[in-house]
Each structure stands twice: as structure tokens, then as C-alpha cells.
Design a protein around this motif. Structure first.
Motif, PDB file in Angstrom:
ATOM      1  N   PRO A  41     125.415  55.024  75.710  1.00 47.93           N
ATOM      2  CA  PRO A  41     125.271  54.441  77.042  1.00 47.93           C
ATOM      3  C   PRO A  41     126.565  53.809  77.547  1.00 47.93           C
ATOM      4  N   SER A  42     126.760  53.882  78.859  1.00 48.36           N
ATOM      5  CA  SER A  42     127.917  53.235  79.490  1.00 48.36           C
ATOM      6  C   SER A  42     127.648  51.733  79.578  1.00 48.36           C
ATOM      7  N   TRP A  43     128.675  50.982  79.919  1.00 50.69           N
ATOM      8  CA  TRP A  43     128.496  49.541  80.059  1.00 50.69           C
ATOM      9  C   TRP A  43     127.556  49.211  81.209  1.00 50.69           C
ATOM     10  N   ASP A  44     127.617  49.989  82.304  1.00 49.46           N
ATOM     11  CA  ASP A  44     126.706  49.726  83.421  1.00 49.46           C
ATOM     12  C   ASP A  44     125.264  49.997  83.003  1.00 49.46           C
ATOM     13  N   HIS A  45     125.073  51.038  82.227  1.00 49.73           N
ATOM     14  CA  HIS A  45     123.748  51.371  81.699  1.00 49.73           C
ATOM     15  C   HIS A  45     123.218  50.201  80.866  1.00 49.73           C
ATOM     16  N   GLU A  46     124.044  49.669  79.993  1.00 51.37           N
ATOM     17  CA  GLU A  46     123.653  48.527  79.158  1.00 51.37           C
ATOM     18  C   GLU A  46     123.398  47.279  80.000  1.00 51.37           C
ATOM     19  N   ARG A  47     124.181  47.101  81.082  1.00 49.43           N
ATOM     20  CA  ARG A  47     123.996  45.967  81.981  1.00 49.43           C
ATOM     21  C   ARG A  47     122.610  46.017  82.615  1.00 49.43           C
ATOM     22  N   VAL A  48     122.205  47.202  83.072  1.00 53.42           N
ATOM     23  CA  VAL A  48     120.896  47.371  83.690  1.00 53.42           C
ATOM     24  C   VAL A  48     119.785  47.097  82.665  1.00 53.42           C
ATOM     25  N   ALA A  49     119.938  47.605  81.458  1.00 51.98           N
ATOM     26  CA  ALA A  49     118.948  47.353  80.403  1.00 51.98           C
ATOM     27  C   ALA A  49     118.815  45.855  80.137  1.00 51.98           C
ATOM     28  N   ALA A  98     109.426  55.075  62.817  1.00 54.39           N
ATOM     29  CA  ALA A  98     109.172  55.633  64.138  1.00 54.39           C
ATOM     30  C   ALA A  98     107.729  55.367  64.558  1.00 54.39           C
ATOM     31  N   LEU A  99     107.562  55.092  65.829  1.00 57.52           N
ATOM     32  CA  LEU A  99     106.239  54.939  66.410  1.00 57.52           C
ATOM     33  C   LEU A  99     105.992  56.123  67.337  1.00 57.52           C
ATOM     34  N   VAL A 100     104.804  56.200  67.883  1.00 55.58           N
ATOM     35  CA  VAL A 100     104.496  57.236  68.867  1.00 55.58           C
ATOM     36  C   VAL A 100     104.284  56.554  70.213  1.00 55.58           C
ATOM     37  N   PRO A 101     104.481  57.280  71.321  1.00 61.78           N
ATOM     38  CA  PRO A 101     104.414  56.646  72.636  1.00 61.78           C
ATOM     39  C   PRO A 101     103.128  55.890  72.938  1.00 61.78           C
ATOM     40  N   ASP A 102     101.980  56.341  72.428  1.00 64.32           N
ATOM     41  CA  ASP A 102     100.744  55.621  72.741  1.00 64.32           C
ATOM     42  C   ASP A 102     100.629  54.285  72.009  1.00 64.32           C
ATOM     43  N   GLN A 103     101.582  53.974  71.137  1.00 66.93           N
ATOM     44  CA  GLN A 103     101.608  52.672  70.469  1.00 66.93           C
ATOM     45  C   GLN A 103     102.445  51.662  71.242  1.00 66.93           C
ATOM     46  N   THR A 104     103.062  52.091  72.342  1.00 72.75           N
ATOM     47  CA  THR A 104     103.872  51.200  73.167  1.00 72.75           C
ATOM     48  C   THR A 104     103.015  50.581  74.261  1.00 72.75           C
ATOM     49  N   LEU A 105     103.540  49.512  74.843  1.00 75.59           N
ATOM     50  CA  LEU A 105     102.917  48.939  76.033  1.00 75.59           C
ATOM     51  C   LEU A 105     103.694  49.358  77.277  1.00 75.59           C
ATOM     52  N   LEU A 106     104.996  49.582  77.100  1.00 75.27           N
ATOM     53  CA  LEU A 106     105.879  49.946  78.207  1.00 75.27           C
ATOM     54  C   LEU A 106     107.077  50.679  77.638  1.00 75.27           C
ATOM     55  N   ILE A 107     107.502  51.724  78.342  1.00 80.16           N
ATOM     56  CA  ILE A 107     108.749  52.414  78.015  1.00 80.16           C
ATOM     57  C   ILE A 107     109.611  52.400  79.269  1.00 80.16           C
ATOM     58  N   VAL A 108     110.881  52.067  79.093  1.00 80.49           N
ATOM     59  CA  VAL A 108     111.835  52.051  80.197  1.00 80.49           C
ATOM     60  C   VAL A 108     112.958  53.021  79.871  1.00 80.49           C
ATOM     61  N   GLU A 109     113.237  53.920  80.801  1.00 78.90           N
ATOM     62  CA  GLU A 109     114.396  54.803  80.687  1.00 78.90           C
ATOM     63  C   GLU A 109     115.288  54.540  81.891  1.00 78.90           C
ATOM     64  N   ILE A 110     116.581  54.505  81.636  1.00 75.96           N
ATOM     65  CA  ILE A 110     117.590  54.244  82.657  1.00 75.96           C
ATOM     66  C   ILE A 110     118.470  55.480  82.733  1.00 75.96           C
ATOM     67  N   THR A 111     118.542  56.090  83.905  1.00 76.59           N
ATOM     68  CA  THR A 111     119.277  57.343  84.021  1.00 76.59           C
ATOM     69  C   THR A 111     120.787  57.152  83.925  1.00 76.59           C
ATOM     70  N   SER A 112     121.414  58.185  83.417  1.00 78.07           N
ATOM     71  CA  SER A 112     122.866  58.340  83.419  1.00 78.07           C
ATOM     72  C   SER A 112     123.135  59.731  83.967  1.00 78.07           C
ATOM     73  N   GLU A 113     124.365  60.008  84.330  1.00 79.35           N
ATOM     74  CA  GLU A 113     124.683  61.334  84.868  1.00 79.35           C
ATOM     75  C   GLU A 113     124.321  62.440  83.896  1.00 79.35           C
ATOM     76  N   SER A 114     124.494  62.184  82.609  1.00 75.36           N
ATOM     77  CA  SER A 114     124.262  63.225  81.610  1.00 75.36           C
ATOM     78  C   SER A 114     122.783  63.493  81.321  1.00 75.36           C
ATOM     79  N   ASN A 115     121.889  62.540  81.672  1.00 78.21           N
ATOM     80  CA  ASN A 115     120.486  62.724  81.291  1.00 78.21           C
ATOM     81  C   ASN A 115     119.490  62.437  82.399  1.00 78.21           C
ATOM     82  N   ALA A 116     119.925  62.368  83.628  1.00 79.87           N
ATOM     83  CA  ALA A 116     119.031  61.963  84.724  1.00 79.87           C
ATOM     84  C   ALA A 116     117.817  62.876  84.838  1.00 79.87           C
TER      85      ALA A 116
END
Length: 184
Positions: A41-49, A98-116
Motif C-alpha cells: 500500500p501507498s502512504w495515502d492508502h495507509e492514511r485512509v485506512a 486465517a478466517l473466512v468472510p462470514d466470521q467478520t463483522l465488517l470488511i473494508v477495502e481501499i482502492t489503489s490504481e493497481s487493484n481498483a
């Protein structure tokens, strides 16, 4: 003359691939639809997180959960994700792997140019398919935030957004907080 051994016999390719990822040198390596990616992740990506984490931190503690970017397995698929932020119950995180997604309460993804597109389309579809109850997409390239809820095999059935940065976004139960997106 030496004969080559066929190592594919009797080996589960999904298990072998996920084993290799877990033993790969590097902090954030994931598999998206069979493609191995090192995520830096870029620094801006980490800032948003950091901005999102700070806003949910107190409520996460009240819920006896932790927020982080641990491994998420999607069994039966060639996917192994490392989300930007996942909120999981403390008891599952403690000594857990490792967990599976249904064991989470919330997932957050922050886009970058490489993975938007991966975050917007592929991960949104897979998180819903694997039962992640809430998926928050912070799209830095579009300047928007979208909350997806009520997962099903064909995707999320409730979508709140996209909202332009600056619009408060309500995180529903169990969070019941408004996310300030003005600083994103």
C-alpha cells in the motif's frame, strides 16, 4: 537417466497454493482468482485506512472485537485475501490463523490504481458469496464510499452509495456509528 516425478498426483491444488502463500516471505500476499499478488500500500492508502480505523476503534472494542488486516480464506476457491481492514470477534482472532468472510463483522477495502477493479467487482462479489455481512468500499480513485450489506450468492442485496467523500456514511448494526468521510 532420471525420470521426472509427477507431483500433481494426489495433491489438492487449492490447498498447495494456499499453503505456499502462508509461507511466502512478505507481509501482504494474496491470491485473487488464482493470481498471486504482493500488496504494497501507498502512504495515502495507509492514511485512509488509519482514518477509518480511528473512527471505528472505540465501537470495535465495545463489541469485543479487533480490527486488522489478517488473512481471509475463501474455501473451495483459488482466493486468499488480505483486506485493508477486517473486524473480527476477539475470540476468533486469538491464536487464530486465517478466517473466512462470514466470521467478520465488517470488511473494508481501499482502492489503489493497481487493484481498483478487483476491489469494486471481484472482491465485492466474493465477499458476498462467502457471507461477509458488511463490505465498505473506499474508492480513492472515484472519491466515493459505498457500503454493501445483506450478502447472497449473487452479490449484496443492499447498497448504500456511492457517496462522495464528505458525506457521512452510516455503519448499521452492530456498529451504529456514522463514518466521517470528509478527510478521506
Amino acid at each position: 537417466m532420471t525420470t521426472a516425478h509427477d507431483y500433481s498426483e494426489g495433491i489438492d491444488p487449492e490447498r498447495a497454493l494456499k499453503y505456499a502463500i502462508q509461507h511466502h516471505s512478505g507481509d501482504r500476499t494474496e491470491i485473487v482468482e488464482g493470481v498471486i499478488s504482493n500488496v504494497t500500500p501507498s502512504w495515502d492508502h495507509e492514511r485512509v485506512a488509519k482514518i477509518v480505523r480511528r473512527q471505528i476503534e472505540a465501537r470495535v472494542d465495545e463489541l469485543d472485537c479487533v480490527e486488522g488486516s489478517g488473512n481471509l480464506d475463501l474455501p473451495g476457491s483459488s482466493n486468499w485475501y488480505v483486506p485493508d481492514i477486517a473486524v473480527v470477534p476477539e475470540q476468533l482472532a486469538h491464536r487464530g490463523s486465517a478466517l473466512v468472510p462470514d466470521q467478520t463483522l465488517l470488511i473494508v477495502e481501499i482502492t489503489s490504481e493497481s487493484n481498483a477493479d478487483t476491489d469494486r467487482v471481484v472482491k465485492r462479489k466474493r465477499y458476498a458469496e462467502y457471507g461477509a455481512p458488511l463490505y465498505l468500499l473506499v474508492d480513492r480513485l472515484e472519491g466515493t464510499v459505498t457500503l454493501f450489506a445483506l450478502p447472497g450468492r449473487l452479490g449484496y442485496t443492499k447498497v448504500d452509495g456511492p457517496h462522495p467523500f464528505g458525506t457521512p456514511v452510516r455503519l448499521p448494526e452492530p456498529f451504529e456509528i456514522d463514518l466521517d468521510t470528509s478527510g478521506l
